[in-house]
Scaffold this active site. Structure first.
Site, PDB file in Angstrom:
ATOM      1  N   GLU A  91       0.852  -1.200   0.000  1.00  0.00           N
ATOM      2  CA  GLU A  91       0.000   0.000   0.000  1.00  0.00           C
ATOM      3  C   GLU A  91       0.882   1.242   0.000  1.00  0.00           C
ATOM      4  OE1 GLU A  91      -2.429   1.664  -0.632  1.00  0.00           O
ATOM      5  OE2 GLU A  91      -3.943   1.721   0.950  1.00  0.00           O
ATOM      6  N   ASP A  92       0.370   2.316  -0.568  1.00  0.00           N
ATOM      7  CA  ASP A  92       1.145   3.558  -0.605  1.00  0.00           C
ATOM      8  C   ASP A  92       1.112   4.296   0.724  1.00  0.00           C
ATOM      9  OD1 ASP A  92      -1.534   4.208  -0.793  1.00  0.00           O
ATOM     10  OD2 ASP A  92      -1.372   5.341  -2.650  1.00  0.00           O
ATOM     11  N   ASP A 123      -3.611   5.854   6.419  1.00  0.00           N
ATOM     12  CA  ASP A 123      -4.031   7.125   7.013  1.00  0.00           C
ATOM     13  C   ASP A 123      -4.935   6.807   8.204  1.00  0.00           C
ATOM     14  OD1 ASP A 123      -4.340   9.968   7.048  1.00  0.00           O
ATOM     15  OD2 ASP A 123      -6.156   9.797   5.871  1.00  0.00           O
ATOM     16  N   PHE A 176      -1.106  16.395   3.930  1.00  0.00           N
ATOM     17  CA  PHE A 176      -1.567  15.686   2.748  1.00  0.00           C
ATOM     18  C   PHE A 176      -0.423  15.576   1.754  1.00  0.00           C
ATOM     19  CE2 PHE A 176      -3.918  14.459  -0.960  1.00  0.00           C
ATOM     20  CZ  PHE A 176      -4.845  13.584  -0.412  1.00  0.00           C
ATOM     21  N   ARG A 184       0.398  12.395  -9.334  1.00  0.00           N
ATOM     22  CA  ARG A 184       0.947  11.037  -9.144  1.00  0.00           C
ATOM     23  C   ARG A 184       2.325  10.906  -9.784  1.00  0.00           C
ATOM     24  NH1 ARG A 184      -3.166   7.667  -7.198  1.00  0.00           N
ATOM     25  NH2 ARG A 184      -5.249   8.060  -7.987  1.00  0.00           N
TER      26      ARG A 184
HETATM   27  P1  IMP Z   1      -7.429   5.454   4.972  1.00  0.00           P
HETATM   28  O1  IMP Z   1      -8.562   4.533   4.711  1.00  0.00           O
HETATM   29  O2  IMP Z   1      -7.882   6.718   5.648  1.00  0.00           O
HETATM   30  O3  IMP Z   1      -6.260   4.829   5.686  1.00  0.00           O
HETATM   31  O4  IMP Z   1      -6.961   5.989   3.570  1.00  0.00           O
HETATM   32  C1  IMP Z   1      -6.066   5.325   2.804  1.00  0.00           C
HETATM   33  C2  IMP Z   1      -6.127   5.821   1.380  1.00  0.00           C
HETATM   34  O5  IMP Z   1      -6.412   7.224   1.311  1.00  0.00           O
HETATM   35  C3  IMP Z   1      -4.775   5.672   0.751  1.00  0.00           C
HETATM   36  O6  IMP Z   1      -4.668   4.434   0.107  1.00  0.00           O
HETATM   37  C4  IMP Z   1      -4.730   6.829  -0.209  1.00  0.00           C
HETATM   38  O7  IMP Z   1      -5.311   6.461  -1.421  1.00  0.00           O
HETATM   39  C5  IMP Z   1      -5.577   7.890   0.428  1.00  0.00           C
HETATM   40  N1  IMP Z   1      -4.760   8.855   1.195  1.00  0.00           N
HETATM   41  C6  IMP Z   1      -4.667   8.999   2.534  1.00  0.00           C
HETATM   42  N2  IMP Z   1      -3.829   9.979   2.878  1.00  0.00           N
HETATM   43  C7  IMP Z   1      -3.352  10.469   1.708  1.00  0.00           C
HETATM   44  C8  IMP Z   1      -2.399  11.507   1.394  1.00  0.00           C
HETATM   45  O8  IMP Z   1      -1.793  12.183   2.231  1.00  0.00           O
HETATM   46  N3  IMP Z   1      -2.178  11.711   0.070  1.00  0.00           N
HETATM   47  C9  IMP Z   1      -2.793  10.990  -0.912  1.00  0.00           C
HETATM   48  N4  IMP Z   1      -3.676  10.009  -0.654  1.00  0.00           N
HETATM   49  C10 IMP Z   1      -3.957   9.763   0.641  1.00  0.00           C
HETATM   50 MG    MG Z   2      -4.098   3.934  -1.871  1.00  0.00          MG
END
Ligand code: IMP
Ligand code: MG
Length: 169
Positions: A93-94, A97, A146, A159
């Site tokens: 995963e990238d 959050d 962000f 990207r």
């Molecule tokens: P989560 O479900 O809140 O953990 O969100 C995860 C997904 O939100 C990641 O796979 C990203 O696609 C997107 N995301 C969360 N934070 C960022 C950020 O700082 N930049 C870009 N995408 C983000």
């Molecule tokens: Mg993602």
């Protein structure tokens, strides 16, 4: 746009993760599952440093609509094309959050009864966590900003930036 990690720092982190993964998986013929779209650059750099047999899968999830907030609801938009029962699975995963997206995916995959299931994340924002997530291989622990670049987007833009940058409001 302000650079948080440059190309050399990212490369060093990817190399370190690749060594850790090689140590643990080189005789396991694992399935690496990348989460689209954000992981596409990280995954391609990572796997080119893994010199052992492996398979690649990608899933596409929807959690974010657009913008910077997660909707809290996750759906599998594109699923696996191979069975993972009794396979060693490493999810890539990238960014983690709130953790909602990855927690959902790990639970979804666990039901398919893999032999093992671990997570590699390039970046983690621990201060934003809403559900617990165990990250087995982590690149960077990042501040609550962000981020864009190196695959990460804001409304599908940025990207292609080679660095990981902080999006300024
Ligand atoms: P989560 O479900 O809140 O953990 O969100 C995860 C997904 O939100 C990641 O796979 C990203 O696609 C997107 N995301 C969360 N934070 C960022 C950020 O700082 N930049 C870009 N995408 C983000
Ligand atoms: Mg993602």
């Amino acid at each position: 746009m302000c650079c948080l990690y440059n190309q050399a720092e990212i490369e060093a982190a990817v190399n370190r993760l690749a060594s850790e993964i090689t140590r643990d998986y080189q005789n396991k013929h694992p399935v690496l599952i990348g989460i689209l779209k954000g992981v596409f650059i990280f995954m391609s750099d990572l796997v080119r440093n893994l010199d052992f047999p492996l398979e690649l899968e990608f899933v596409r999830l929807s959690s974010y609509g657009s913008g910077q907030q997660t909707s809290g609801k996750v759906k599998v938009v594109q699923g696996l094309s191979c069975p993972i029962r009794n396979r060693d699975v490493l999810v890539v995963e990238d960014i983690v959050d709130t953790g909602i997206t990855i927690a959902f995916l790990m639970a979804y995959l666990k039901k398919k009864r893999p032999a093992s299931l671990k997570l590699c994340a390039l970046t983690d924002k621990p201060s934003r966590r809403q559900v617990p997530v165990n990250i087995d291989y982590l690149g960077f622990s990042v501040p609550d900003k962000f981020l864009v670049g190196y695959g990460l987007d804001f409304n599908e833009k940025y990207r292609n930036l080679p660095d990981i940058c902080v999006l300024e409001e």
